[in-house]
Design a protein around this motif. Sequence first.
Motif, PDB file in Angstrom:
ATOM      1  N   ASN A  30       0.828  -1.209   0.000  1.00 15.78           N
ATOM      2  CA  ASN A  30       0.000   0.000   0.000  1.00 15.78           C
ATOM      3  C   ASN A  30       0.860   1.256   0.000  1.00 15.78           C
ATOM      4  OD1 ASN A  30      -2.411  -1.393  -0.008  1.00 15.78           O
ATOM      5  ND2 ASN A  30      -2.644  -1.375   2.216  1.00 15.78           N
ATOM      6  N   ARG A  34       0.956   4.006  -2.957  1.00 11.64           N
ATOM      7  CA  ARG A  34       0.676   5.421  -2.742  1.00 11.64           C
ATOM      8  C   ARG A  34       1.845   6.281  -3.203  1.00 11.64           C
ATOM      9  NH1 ARG A  34      -1.536   3.454   2.156  1.00 11.64           N
ATOM     10  NH2 ARG A  34       0.301   4.095   3.341  1.00 11.64           N
ATOM     11  N   LEU A  55      -5.684  14.055  -6.391  1.00  9.79           N
ATOM     12  CA  LEU A  55      -5.955  14.966  -5.284  1.00  9.79           C
ATOM     13  C   LEU A  55      -6.370  16.338  -5.807  1.00  9.79           C
ATOM     14  CD1 LEU A  55      -2.938  14.068  -2.975  1.00  9.79           C
ATOM     15  CD2 LEU A  55      -5.271  13.162  -2.888  1.00  9.79           C
ATOM     16  N   TYR A 122     -18.646  12.049  -6.497  1.00  8.04           N
ATOM     17  CA  TYR A 122     -18.279  10.988  -5.562  1.00  8.04           C
ATOM     18  C   TYR A 122     -19.415   9.999  -5.364  1.00  8.04           C
ATOM     19  CZ  TYR A 122     -16.526   8.954  -1.169  1.00  8.04           C
ATOM     20  OH  TYR A 122     -16.082   8.094  -0.193  1.00  8.04           O
ATOM     21  N   VAL A 129     -12.915   6.928  -6.141  1.00  2.56           N
ATOM     22  CA  VAL A 129     -11.533   7.392  -6.058  1.00  2.56           C
ATOM     23  C   VAL A 129     -11.467   8.840  -5.572  1.00  2.56           C
ATOM     24  CG1 VAL A 129     -10.632   5.808  -7.794  1.00  2.56           C
ATOM     25  CG2 VAL A 129     -11.596   7.993  -8.516  1.00  2.56           C
ATOM     26  N   SER A 132     -10.059  10.150  -2.015  1.00  2.00           N
ATOM     27  CA  SER A 132      -8.711  10.639  -1.702  1.00  2.00           C
ATOM     28  C   SER A 132      -8.687  12.160  -1.628  1.00  2.00           C
ATOM     29  CB  SER A 132      -7.714  10.155  -2.758  1.00  2.00           C
ATOM     30  OG  SER A 132      -7.596   8.751  -2.734  1.00  2.00           O
ATOM     31  N   ALA A 135     -10.604  13.227   1.526  1.00  2.00           N
ATOM     32  CA  ALA A 135      -9.794  12.992   2.721  1.00  2.00           C
ATOM     33  C   ALA A 135      -8.673  14.024   2.826  1.00  2.00           C
ATOM     34  CB  ALA A 135      -9.215  11.576   2.700  1.00  2.00           C
ATOM     35  N   GLN A 136      -8.114  14.408   1.702  1.00  2.00           N
ATOM     36  CA  GLN A 136      -7.078  15.445   1.682  1.00  2.00           C
ATOM     37  C   GLN A 136      -7.607  16.750   2.263  1.00  2.00           C
ATOM     38  OE1 GLN A 136      -6.338  16.854  -2.251  1.00  2.00           O
ATOM     39  NE2 GLN A 136      -4.661  18.220  -1.668  1.00  2.00           N
ATOM     40  N   GLU A 182     -15.405   4.889   2.745  1.00  2.37           N
ATOM     41  CA  GLU A 182     -14.178   5.164   2.000  1.00  2.37           C
ATOM     42  C   GLU A 182     -13.481   6.415   2.528  1.00  2.37           C
ATOM     43  OE1 GLU A 182     -12.669   3.222  -0.363  1.00  2.37           O
ATOM     44  OE2 GLU A 182     -14.182   1.837   0.382  1.00  2.37           O
ATOM     45  N   GLY A 186      -9.694   6.683   4.310  1.00  2.00           N
ATOM     46  CA  GLY A 186      -8.669   7.645   3.948  1.00  2.00           C
ATOM     47  C   GLY A 186      -8.208   8.479   5.129  1.00  2.00           C
ATOM     48  N   ARG A 189      -6.001   6.439   7.560  1.00  2.00           N
ATOM     49  CA  ARG A 189      -4.651   6.261   7.030  1.00  2.00           C
ATOM     50  C   ARG A 189      -3.843   7.550   7.142  1.00  2.00           C
ATOM     51  NH1 ARG A 189      -5.869   4.949   2.033  1.00  2.00           N
ATOM     52  NH2 ARG A 189      -5.404   6.990   1.143  1.00  2.00           N
ATOM     53  N   ARG A 190      -4.458   8.674   6.785  1.00  2.00           N
ATOM     54  CA  ARG A 190      -3.749   9.958   6.818  1.00  2.00           C
ATOM     55  C   ARG A 190      -3.434  10.405   8.238  1.00  2.00           C
ATOM     56  NH1 ARG A 190      -3.736  13.669   2.663  1.00  2.00           N
ATOM     57  NH2 ARG A 190      -4.330  12.871   0.635  1.00  2.00           N
TER      58      ARG A 190
END
Length: 277
Positions: A30, A34, A55, A122, A129, A132, A135-136, A182, A186, A189-190
């Motif tokens: 992963n 990334r 992004l 979305y 996708v 991402s 989440a950013q 989803e 994200g 993980r971030r």
Amino acid sequence: MAPGTVRAALVRIIPHLCAAAWVMARQGLNRAGRGLLAGIGSNCPVCEGAARAGLLCAACAQAALRQSAARRCPRCALRLGATQAGKHGGLCVDCALHPPAFAHTVTAFDYADPFNTLIARYKGARRHVVASALAQALEQAVRIEAAARVGSAIGPLPIDAVVPVPASRASLKQRGFNPAGELARGMSRRMALRLLRGVLRRRHEGAARQASLMRREREAAALDAYVCARRLDGLRIALVDDVMTTGSTADAAARALLAAGAASVTVWVAARTPRSL
């Protein structure tokens, strides 16, 4: 040690070692994936300008941050006008009169142009996708707010785990994925936080979609809508959803989390509607 004892010990140990090795290998893949994606050019999902790895471009990321930092109700993140900000202790009218179960809300941006199109892509176009990019934007809002609270009397809001709002079976069948799930993945993980999938569950199916309901109908439909599948004693939870409209869904979900022993519930939401519907 007798051969039989050694064999029995290996039978117990080897599966755990294999499982641990698989988890480490998957995490390594992963990270490598990334890293590879980060170097690939793409179009910003909002403005179609140059970006990286799906992004937001720098301009859209800054635009989202300006919206996130707008004057808002600290409880539900509703955007407040200049005349509203000094009233009710800084809260919106609804939160002042009827405090929700969650303690605080952070939003990435308003559910308005141009970011409403991002949410539409979305959810409506099944472009998971885009999670991402969402989440950013949400991560930068959470980190900026956390930094601002460090020097305040309130202090930061530590989080132990991330929990997504569950989707209905009808929604999962229609979209093929849970938008909140989803986004929560994200964010976990971030932010390097535990992701607790399947902990929060819907009590019943078949209710009308929230998007099709008016405010009072949303509130009534959300009552007693969720239950927790396990205890969450002492955990400080970040409840993640893609859009907050009236806050009734987040309130019902937060009540279930608190009933399961959660110490506190903070809501992280990608988009907040500027006014109640």
